[in-house]
Structures are given as C-alpha cells and as structure tokens.
Design a protein around this motif. Structure first.
Motif, mmCIF file in Angstrom:
data_model
loop_
_atom_site.group_PDB
_atom_site.id
_atom_site.type_symbol
_atom_site.label_atom_id
_atom_site.label_comp_id
_atom_site.label_asym_id
_atom_site.label_seq_id
_atom_site.Cartn_x
_atom_site.Cartn_y
_atom_site.Cartn_z
ATOM 1 N N ILE A 190 0.802 -1.303 -0.145
ATOM 2 C CA ILE A 190 -0.007 0.055 -0.066
ATOM 3 C C ILE A 190 0.756 1.424 -0.007
ATOM 4 C CG2 ILE A 190 -1.494 1.359 1.409
ATOM 5 C CD1 ILE A 190 -2.996 -1.329 2.261
ATOM 6 N N LEU A 191 0.448 2.280 -0.854
ATOM 7 C CA LEU A 191 1.234 3.345 -0.870
ATOM 8 C C LEU A 191 2.886 3.068 -1.221
ATOM 9 C CD1 LEU A 191 -0.243 5.653 1.772
ATOM 10 C CD2 LEU A 191 -0.987 5.728 -0.709
ATOM 11 N N THR A 192 2.945 2.073 -2.106
ATOM 12 C CA THR A 192 4.235 1.526 -2.449
ATOM 13 C C THR A 192 5.044 0.868 -1.407
ATOM 14 O OG1 THR A 192 5.946 3.259 -1.824
ATOM 15 C CG2 THR A 192 4.939 3.660 -3.753
ATOM 16 N N GLY A 193 4.360 0.511 -0.317
ATOM 17 C CA GLY A 193 5.048 -0.291 0.761
ATOM 18 C C GLY A 193 6.059 0.684 1.174
ATOM 19 N N GLU B 275 -0.871 -9.987 4.442
ATOM 20 C CA GLU B 275 -0.784 -9.512 5.788
ATOM 21 C C GLU B 275 0.433 -8.689 5.795
ATOM 22 O OE1 GLU B 275 -2.985 -9.690 8.353
ATOM 23 O OE2 GLU B 275 -4.181 -10.756 6.934
ATOM 24 N N GLU B 276 1.447 -9.102 4.736
ATOM 25 C CA GLU B 276 2.832 -8.182 4.777
ATOM 26 C C GLU B 276 2.801 -6.952 3.776
ATOM 27 O OE1 GLU B 276 6.027 -10.195 3.077
ATOM 28 O OE2 GLU B 276 6.158 -11.814 4.533
ATOM 29 N N ILE B 277 1.485 -6.788 3.012
ATOM 30 C CA ILE B 277 1.341 -5.844 2.330
ATOM 31 C C ILE B 277 0.194 -4.922 2.522
ATOM 32 C CG2 ILE B 277 2.668 -6.793 0.440
ATOM 33 C CD1 ILE B 277 0.243 -7.262 -1.046
ATOM 34 N N ASN B 278 -0.636 -4.957 3.691
ATOM 35 C CA ASN B 278 -1.993 -4.414 3.696
ATOM 36 C C ASN B 278 -1.772 -3.373 4.919
ATOM 37 O OD1 ASN B 278 -1.584 -5.701 6.134
ATOM 38 N ND2 ASN B 278 -3.744 -6.773 6.186
ATOM 39 N N THR C 217 -1.926 -5.027 -6.824
ATOM 40 C CA THR C 217 -1.032 -4.582 -7.755
ATOM 41 C C THR C 217 -1.428 -3.432 -8.568
ATOM 42 O OG1 THR C 217 -0.163 -7.017 -7.883
ATOM 43 C CG2 THR C 217 0.555 -5.751 -9.590
ATOM 44 N N ASP C 218 -2.425 -3.411 -8.912
ATOM 45 C CA ASP C 218 -3.056 -2.159 -9.607
ATOM 46 C C ASP C 218 -2.401 -1.005 -9.232
ATOM 47 O OD1 ASP C 218 -3.903 -3.366 -11.993
ATOM 48 O OD2 ASP C 218 -5.969 -3.540 -11.302
ATOM 49 N N PHE C 219 -2.931 -0.829 -7.694
ATOM 50 C CA PHE C 219 -2.764 0.396 -6.975
ATOM 51 C C PHE C 219 -1.204 0.486 -6.800
ATOM 52 C CE2 PHE C 219 -3.331 2.318 -2.428
ATOM 53 C CZ PHE C 219 -3.401 3.541 -2.883
ATOM 54 N N PHE C 220 -0.503 -0.379 -6.533
ATOM 55 C CA PHE C 220 0.981 -0.351 -6.474
ATOM 56 C C PHE C 220 1.588 0.256 -7.716
ATOM 57 C CE2 PHE C 220 5.144 -2.115 -7.266
ATOM 58 C CZ PHE C 220 5.833 -1.621 -5.847
ATOM 59 N N PHE D 234 8.149 3.593 7.199
ATOM 60 C CA PHE D 234 7.310 4.735 6.447
ATOM 61 C C PHE D 234 7.265 4.534 5.162
ATOM 62 C CE2 PHE D 234 8.855 6.790 10.673
ATOM 63 C CZ PHE D 234 7.601 6.671 11.361
ATOM 64 N N ASN D 235 6.099 4.977 4.415
ATOM 65 C CA ASN D 235 5.803 5.174 3.143
ATOM 66 C C ASN D 235 6.345 6.452 2.357
ATOM 67 O OD1 ASN D 235 3.630 6.943 2.509
ATOM 68 N ND2 ASN D 235 2.861 5.454 3.934
ATOM 69 N N PRO D 236 6.807 6.764 1.508
ATOM 70 C CA PRO D 236 7.139 8.043 0.687
ATOM 71 C C PRO D 236 6.032 8.899 0.735
ATOM 72 C CG PRO D 236 6.998 6.474 -0.981
ATOM 73 C CD PRO D 236 6.810 5.635 0.180
#
Length: 538
Positions: free
Chosen positions: A94-97, A137-140, A210-213, A505-507
């Motif tokens: 989410i938000l590039t991770g 669970e790793e990416i949500n 994946t689309d969102f990423f 944190f995400n960018p």
C-alpha cells in the motif's frame, strides 16, 4: 536536499562480507562487485539469445493502461533491440509499501544510468513486481507518525483464501477509509489536497493491490522511463511456458544443489535464509488466484491442502497449455528472471542477498549464470523539524541509532521526578504496614481472626497510595510533555521502533511535506554504490 554518508554497524554479516569482497563468499556468487564484472557480464549477455522483441511488447501491454511516457516508449524500443536491464523488485505494498521499495527503484535507475555511461551501451531500469506473492498480511498496512509515535494503519479486509496480490480485489471503500486515516495523521500542507485526490483517483482506477501499487510507483518514475512488469501478468506467464518446462525437467537437481549450497552457507556462518528441503518443488500451483506450494513425493508433485497430485508429465502439460497456473517461489523466481530478461545486475536488499547466495549452483543446473548482485541504497531522511531538534539537543543522527536519545529522555524523566512526594508516599506505605500489624496483633489477642479481611483492607490502602503515585508521575509527564514529545519525535522519525526508517514509513509522508518533486529531487543527489548509510537532510 543535502547528502551525507555515515557508517553504521552492519547487523547482516553476509552483507558486510559481500561489500568487503571476502574470499569466504567467492563460491556463492558469480561475479565480484567491481567494474570489470559489468564488462564481463555484458559480453556474456551479448552471446545469449533473449526474445526481447516479444518481451518488449508484453511489457508495453502491461504498462499501457498506466500511461506510456516518451521515455518509457524509448526504453521499450531499446529493450526490443536487446539492451540489457538492471532489475530490482518488491511486493505490491500500500502506497508503494516501505520506503525501501522506492530506494530499490532509485538504485535500479541510477545504476542503469551509470552503466550506460561506463559501458557505452544503453542499459535499462526494470522493476519486477512480485504480484504473485500471496502473503497479504505483509502488504496491507503502513505506518504514520501520530503524537510523535509510529502508528500502524491497516487495510483490515481479510480473506480466507491465500490469493495472490495481483488477483486479490481491493474493497475500495475500506481502502479509502484507511487512506483517510493516513492523511489525517500526515496533517495538512499546501500539497495535501492534490496528493490525496491523486491517491483516491488511483484507488478508483485500480482493482487489485498490484494495480494500486503500479499507479503509485508509475507516478514517481514514469519520466525516468522505469519499465515495470508484474510476475503474475498472464501474457508474461505464457511467455514463460518453455522456461517453466526447463525448471520442471531439472526440478529434483535444482532442489538438491540449493539444499547443499545452503548447508555450506550455514557452515560458513551465514545462516539458512531459505531453509530449503529436497522435497520442495519450488513451484506453486495456482487455482482461482490462490497459490499452493508443490512438493515432490515419489514420482508426483502434490499439495494435500489443495488435493492436487500431478505426474511430471501432467505438470509439464500445465506449463505448455496453462502456464498462468504455475508460479515461482524464492528459489525459482531468480532463475525465471534470468531466463526471461537480459539481466546485467540485480538490485536487492540484505534478505535477498542472503537467499541469492544459495542459488549459484541452481543457475548452473540450467546452464545459466547468476547476474551481478548489487545491494540497494540505504537512506535515512532527516526532516527540517528533526534537524532542528538534533541541533537543540546537540545530537548527531548516529546518536539516535546507538540509543543516546532514549538515554537522554530517561535521564530527563529521572531529573524531573518529585522525589519528596515519592518519599512521603513510601512513608505512608510503611505506616500502614506497621499499624495494620499492630491491629492484627490486637485482634489475635482478643481471639478474633479476621486476617484475610484485614489483609484485603490493607492492600486496598496500599493500592490507593500506588494509584496516587502514578497520578503524580502522570502530572509530571504532562507538565513536561513538550520536551518528551521532542525526544519521541527524534526517535520515531529516524529510528522508529528501533528499526530503520526505510523499513517502516512510506514515501507519501515526505511527499506531503516536500511536494511532488520529492522523488526526482532524490534522484538528482550524487549517490554512489558503497557500503555506507546515506543521510538526506531536507
């Protein structure tokens, strides 16, 4: 932006040894990390046949819905003509991770530019999205900073089935609710509204993680010409049909050499990053978007949970007719990259470096060479607010990583304690103990046995004293809240939860503060590929 390099203790022994060119690692990697290796690798790629025209068209069709810039079109033409690529990849967070996803892409782009100049040939940047991964669970989730502390924000929709990120539909309402919480934590700046609208629009245009990423990453790097491909993209899977067959044909041998290599790696003191087994087929069977790891049992490939059992011939038939029903794991993904792409170098983090160290012999089983492995850039961002706080407390960034900030905070808290109040409450504790002892002694003399009731009554008073003490301490903390928050801000921003900022944190937290040029400004900094940690002062 100002760029600095600092040396930090490297917890990953293998990474430290790799940077030093240690002889201990010579047998685990194909190429040492030096300029001559790029020349040698480029010659090797020139003598191999890759179906780059077809590959270029597949990547074009994957990226077209997200928008093809002139730079992307140019790079696709170069790829069609056989130009080599620098590859790095990540799961579809989410938000590039975490920030390190962006740092991988930056490393890929800068290394491609560097090698284009040094080799005198066009080298292209390519990002491999691990959309086949099913650990949602790793990416949500992602983290923000709320009241000077890291705050976990989770897209909480759960599914019983372990579907791949590229086949897991997102609940747009719930994801938008999560984004709302995240942006509230970010706070309002002059950039917030446009940034928020872009994210909401991206969700509206997306169906899966994946689309969102891709939409988030593409917005950062489209003008750099970063090519992207999703490992689970069906046309790409069909392109891999013959390569799956090769992996199936040599499946047992691949497992054997990886198990042996990992044992040698462990004996050399570098652990067991894969925990490989002889029975593992290192392939997943995909059914309705869900992955099931296959194991070899006698002459069959099985997964009991999915109730599937394939002979070797049946699995090869799947590879021939429906390769989208197969998926790679940590062992076969690097092999598949090598078979499909003209990889000059692979960019990875410390964990990836560790598992690649087990794979050199697996490459050789398929008559392949392992590419050059380049550790990604390690970066910590220091905001202007944190910069000022560091100056105020006469601290360096290094002091945050070595725990000095927490020591200072604890000393400060110790210095503001009301010891006189604490001493008086301790005296009250002692008085109660003494007088209740005398009361019990008196009651026993009168043949009255109420020990449990007296003890309970005494404990009640003692608890009230403890409660009073805690309230006094709370008031002291509130009185000095500003100072404590400043200490927490430094720790939370630079070393959140005792972890590197780039892993938490995400960018968008920083884009919200410094604007849409934040990523391109990072790309303009004079990074070098060295074993140092970069500090970017904003």
């Amino acid at each position: 932006m100002k760029l600095e390099q600092i040396s930090l203790p490297v917890n990953n022994t293998l990474l430290s040894e790799y940077w030093s060119g240690s002889e201990k690692l010579h047998t685990f990697f194909q190429y040492p990390l030096q300029d001559e290796s790029y020349l040698e690798r480029a010659k090797y790629l020139k003598n191999r046949n890759y179906q780059t025209k077809q590959l270029s068209e597949i990547i074009r069709s994957f990226m077209e819905p997200y928008g093809l810039t002139d730079k992307i079109k140019e790079n696709l033409s170069y790829l069609a003509d056989g130009s080599p690529v620098i590859v790095g990849g990540q799961q579809a967070g989410i938000l590039t991770g975490p920030l390190y996803s962006v740092y991988k892409a930056i490393t890929v782009i800068l290394l491609a530019k560097e090698q284009t100049q040094k080799l005198g040939i066009k080298v292209l940047p390519l990002f491999w999205i691990a959309g086949e991964d099913h650990d949602i669970e790793e990416i949500n989730h992602t983290y923000t900073i709320l009241k000077a502390e890291p705050k976990k924000r989770v897209y909480s929709v759960r599914k019983n089935r372990k579907t791949m990120a590229s086949t897991t539909d997102i609940n747009k309402i719930e994801l938008k609710n999560t984004i709302d919480d995240i942006f509230k934590d970010f706070g309002e700046t002059e950039y917030t509204q446009n940034l928020y609208q872009f994210i909401i629009h991206s969700i509206d245009e997306s169906n899966t993680f994946t689309d969102f990423f891709v939409r988030c990453m593409h917005s950062f790097f489209k003008d750099e010409g970063l090519l992207m491909i999703d490992a689970a993209y069906v046309p790409f899977r069909k392109f891999e049909s013959n390569f799956f067959n090769q992996i199936i044909e040599e499946n047992e041998k691949i497992a054997e050499v990886v198990v042996l290599k990992e044992r040698i790696l462990s004996d050399s003191g570098f652990g067991t990053p894969i925990v490989a087994t002889i029975e593992n087929a290192n392939l997943f069977f995909v059914r309705d978007g869900e992955r099931f790891l296959l194991e070899r049992n006698e002459n069959f490939y099985i997964n009991k949970q999915a109730n599937v059992k394939f002979s070797k011939e049946e699995l090869q038939e799947i590879a021939n007719k429906n390769p989208e029903n197969l998926s790679n794991n940590v062992v076969t993904r690097p092999l598949m990259q090598e078979m499909t792409l003209p990889v000059l170098a692979f960019v990875g983090g410390p964990g990836e470096l560790a598992y690649w160290a087990t794979l050199k012999d697996a490459f050789e089983v398929l008559n392949l060479q392992m590419p050059i492995i380049v550790p990604r850039l390690n970066v910590t961002l220091v905001t202007r607010q944190v910069e000022q706080l560091l100056k105020d407390f006469e601290l360096k960034v290094e002091n945050v990583f070595d725990g000095n900030v927490n020591e200072l905070k604890n000393k400060f808290l110790e210095s503001v304690q009301d010891y006189q109040a604490k001493e008086q409450i301790n005296q009250l504790h002692e008085l109660v103990e003494v007088h209740y002892g005398k009361l019990l002694e008196h009651l026993h003399g009168q043949q009255i046995h109420l020990d449990n009731i007296v003890e309970k009554n005494k404990n009640y008073h003692q608890q009230q004293f403890d409660f009073l003490q805690s309230k006094i301490e709370q008031q002291i903390v509130m009185k000095h809240e500003k100072m404590i928050r400043q200490f927490n801000t430094i720790s939370s921003e630079i070393n959140p939860m005792n972890n590197y900022q780039e892993r938490v944190f995400n960018p968008y937290q920083y884009v919200n503060i410094y604007g849409p040029s934040f990523i391109s400004d990072l790309l303009d900094l004079p990074f070098e590929f060295t074993n140092t940690h970069y500090i970017v002062r904003m």
